[in-house]
Design an enzyme around this catalytic site. Sequence first.
Site, PDB file in Angstrom:
ATOM      1  CE  LYS A 194      -3.962   1.600   0.467  1.00 50.68           C
ATOM      2  NZ  LYS A 194      -3.719   2.552  -1.020  1.00 50.68           N
ATOM      3  CD  GLN A 208       3.308   4.684   2.406  1.00 51.85           C
ATOM      4  OE1 GLN A 208       4.054   5.435   1.639  1.00 51.85           O
ATOM      5  NE2 GLN A 208       2.194   4.806   2.886  1.00 51.85           N
ATOM      6  CE  LYS A 247       4.286   7.399   5.869  1.00 51.18           C
ATOM      7  NZ  LYS A 247       4.235   8.727   4.507  1.00 51.18           N
ATOM      8  CE  LYS A 254       4.698   7.425  -2.322  1.00 51.25           C
ATOM      9  NZ  LYS A 254       3.872   7.919  -1.307  1.00 51.25           N
ATOM     10  CG  ASP A 297       3.251  11.092  -3.035  1.00 49.43           C
ATOM     11  OD1 ASP A 297       3.091  10.781  -1.620  1.00 49.43           O
ATOM     12  OD2 ASP A 297       4.204  11.671  -3.567  1.00 49.43           O
ATOM     13  CB  SER A 312      -5.556   4.767   1.961  1.00 44.07           C
ATOM     14  OG  SER A 312      -5.525   5.587   1.046  1.00 44.07           O
TER      15      SER A 312
HETATM   16  P1  NDP Z   1       0.433  17.794  -4.231  1.00 45.77           P
HETATM   17  O1  NDP Z   1       0.755  17.399  -5.606  1.00 45.77           O
HETATM   18  O2  NDP Z   1      -0.937  17.833  -4.013  1.00 45.77           O
HETATM   19  O3  NDP Z   1       1.075  18.932  -3.552  1.00 45.77           O
HETATM   20  C1  NDP Z   1       2.350  19.266  -3.598  1.00 45.77           C
HETATM   21  C2  NDP Z   1       2.848  20.574  -3.189  1.00 45.77           C
HETATM   22  O4  NDP Z   1       4.129  20.634  -2.985  1.00 45.77           O
HETATM   23  C3  NDP Z   1       2.511  21.528  -4.277  1.00 45.77           C
HETATM   24  O5  NDP Z   1       2.113  22.881  -3.669  1.00 45.77           O
HETATM   25  C4  NDP Z   1       3.901  21.641  -5.201  1.00 45.77           C
HETATM   26  O6  NDP Z   1       3.987  22.848  -5.805  1.00 45.77           O
HETATM   27  C5  NDP Z   1       4.795  21.584  -3.979  1.00 45.77           C
HETATM   28  N1  NDP Z   1       5.970  20.926  -4.453  1.00 45.77           N
HETATM   29  C6  NDP Z   1       5.895  19.833  -4.794  1.00 45.77           C
HETATM   30  N2  NDP Z   1       7.410  19.712  -5.333  1.00 45.77           N
HETATM   31  C7  NDP Z   1       8.167  20.593  -4.904  1.00 45.77           C
HETATM   32  C8  NDP Z   1       9.424  21.025  -4.878  1.00 45.77           C
HETATM   33  N3  NDP Z   1      10.413  20.086  -5.411  1.00 45.77           N
HETATM   34  N4  NDP Z   1       9.763  22.055  -4.123  1.00 45.77           N
HETATM   35  C9  NDP Z   1       8.936  23.000  -3.564  1.00 45.77           C
HETATM   36  N5  NDP Z   1       7.613  22.661  -3.786  1.00 45.77           N
HETATM   37  C10 NDP Z   1       7.180  21.589  -3.975  1.00 45.77           C
HETATM   38  O7  NDP Z   1       0.975  16.798  -3.443  1.00 45.77           O
HETATM   39  P2  NDP Z   1       0.673  16.103  -1.794  1.00 45.77           P
HETATM   40  O8  NDP Z   1      -0.024  17.302  -0.955  1.00 45.77           O
HETATM   41  O9  NDP Z   1      -0.096  15.054  -1.945  1.00 45.77           O
HETATM   42  O10 NDP Z   1       1.866  15.688  -1.181  1.00 45.77           O
HETATM   43  C11 NDP Z   1       2.871  16.642  -0.418  1.00 45.77           C
HETATM   44  C12 NDP Z   1       3.667  15.864   0.239  1.00 45.77           C
HETATM   45  O11 NDP Z   1       2.975  14.838   1.355  1.00 45.77           O
HETATM   46  C13 NDP Z   1       4.563  14.726  -0.376  1.00 45.77           C
HETATM   47  O12 NDP Z   1       6.037  14.635   0.220  1.00 45.77           O
HETATM   48  C14 NDP Z   1       3.721  13.494  -0.239  1.00 45.77           C
HETATM   49  O13 NDP Z   1       4.714  12.153  -0.394  1.00 45.77           O
HETATM   50  C15 NDP Z   1       3.349  13.500   1.321  1.00 45.77           C
HETATM   51  N6  NDP Z   1       2.104  12.770   1.551  1.00 45.77           N
HETATM   52  C16 NDP Z   1       1.018  12.620   0.872  1.00 45.77           C
HETATM   53  C17 NDP Z   1      -0.004  12.053   1.140  1.00 45.77           C
HETATM   54  C18 NDP Z   1      -1.440  12.221   0.501  1.00 45.77           C
HETATM   55  O14 NDP Z   1      -2.452  11.607   1.154  1.00 45.77           O
HETATM   56  N7  NDP Z   1      -1.543  13.163  -0.529  1.00 45.77           N
HETATM   57  C19 NDP Z   1       0.132  11.068   2.194  1.00 45.77           C
HETATM   58  C20 NDP Z   1       1.284  10.872   2.927  1.00 45.77           C
HETATM   59  C21 NDP Z   1       2.335  11.958   2.567  1.00 45.77           C
HETATM   60  P3  NDP Z   1       3.894  22.735  -7.576  1.00 45.77           P
HETATM   61  O15 NDP Z   1       2.467  22.908  -7.566  1.00 45.77           O
HETATM   62  O16 NDP Z   1       4.722  23.960  -7.931  1.00 45.77           O
HETATM   63  O17 NDP Z   1       4.525  21.607  -7.836  1.00 45.77           O
END
Ligand code: NDP
Length: 441
Positions: free
Chosen positions: A86, A107, A110, A122, A162, A373
């Site tokens: 997962k 993961q 976690k 992943k 993600d 999830s």
């Molecule tokens: P999204 O794609 O919805 O959002 C990512 C955000 O981070 C955007 O604002 C993006 O900006 C910014 N971002 C991405 N890459 C970079 C970078 N290299 N430098 C600066 N900003 C960056 O992703 P999520 O919100 O789903 O995920 C965010 C984090 O949370 C990740 O690390 C993910 O692994 C973790 N996570 C997510 C989960 C989920 O349920 N979604 C669960 C557990 C962890 P831009 O739009 O400009 O790319």
Amino acid sequence: MNRVYEEVKKRNPHEPEFHQAVKEIFLSLVPVFAKNPKYMKQAILERIVEPERMITFRVPWVDDQGQIHVNRGYRVQFNSTLGPYKGGLRFHPSVNASIIKFLGFEQILKNSLTGLPIGGGKGGSDFDPKGKSDNEIMRFTQSFMTELSRHIGPNVDVPAGDIGVGAREIGYMFGQYKKLRGYEAGVLTGKGLGYGGSLVRTEATGYGTVYFVEEMLKEQGLSFEGSTVVVSGSGNVSIYAIEKAQQLGAKVVACSDSNGYIYDENGLDLETIKRIKEVERKRIKEYVLEHPQAEYVEGCSGIWSIPCDIALPCATQNEIDSESAQTLISNGVKAIGEGANMPSTLEAIDLFLESKVLFGPAKAVNAGGVAVSALEMSQNSMRLSWTFEEVDSKLQDIMASIYRNSMDAAEEYGHPGNLVYGANIAGFLKVADAMIAHGVI
Ligand code: NDP
């Protein structure tokens, strides 16, 4: 441990993020191995760092101009000791084997911490969804799923979203899977509510992040009420972390995207952010057009120079280095909650711990997403849906119990209050004991 770590580096060259994740976990396991020689005898470290399976594949697709592109797809099926693999799928140009393996490795522990029956996996692709039309996204995701569908299933491997993979992408992938293999509700999570999704899944990682940090604050007689908060990113995790922090009475003054950050000392207007990011899919700098009192600054790392009580890095890996950590500490930050995966470098974590800043590590803090999830999987199996309140209350219970179990493990192994040790140890013990029970396989 050194020997195994050196072997990991030798066998997986050019994978710095994977090495970093392994190193962080190994450092916390020293007291466990000192107390329990059986884990060494059973070669648990050697076994746990080697994925059960790593799949890479070609993803060809055609853009709106008729041009053919080829991306690379990945799925790491890291560890199925506790249940089906997962973990989410990430679509971002930076995706490579190292990133997918660091995420998959984290993961495992976690998912163990959630207390639910899920193994660790992943996946993703180096595809960049930015600036692509809906049709291009659909053609890419269909091509991606054409290959991935051979390797997943409700009892085998259940991907989710993600970075770069939200409800739209999950919808297209679910449709393609259904066309190829037939209807199986539980093959993906993060689905739309109309076709098997769970209430609270969209909010789960952000809300869970805040629930966990609230537990950390409570123990010190602190709370979100009246606190100033900085959240990096403006994606799924960030938006719902902002929402819950505001509901609990905090003032969230800044958030960002990969181009820059916005700062409003009076507090951000979340409805505008949601519209810009979730509906219009535009850049965060658009915010200041509607809120001229707010400021937009190019570049991401400057966000950590804004004084705050609580910092929630919710964007991506290694976004807080030692310099940013030092700035946060000098400005009096009280708590850090890692909503993103591995957002702090090892040096930054050391600085937070040395300075007695409350520090919640990603694998505990952001486990709410995968926990809901797994609740989505339960509802799909039962063919029933729980209400928002039911799922939210289960999420709160899970976050509180992850906090308690991590604190207890840290105490038992001689590092009271250190949640990095606690989360790694609590997550590891359950997987390691089950691996021993299953024999050498
Ligand atoms: P999204 O794609 O919805 O959002 C990512 C955000 O981070 C955007 O604002 C993006 O900006 C910014 N971002 C991405 N890459 C970079 C970078 N290299 N430098 C600066 N900003 C960056 O992703 P999520 O919100 O789903 O995920 C965010 C984090 O949370 C990740 O690390 C993910 O692994 C973790 N996570 C997510 C989960 C989920 O349920 N979604 C669960 C557990 C962890 P831009 O739009 O400009 O790319």
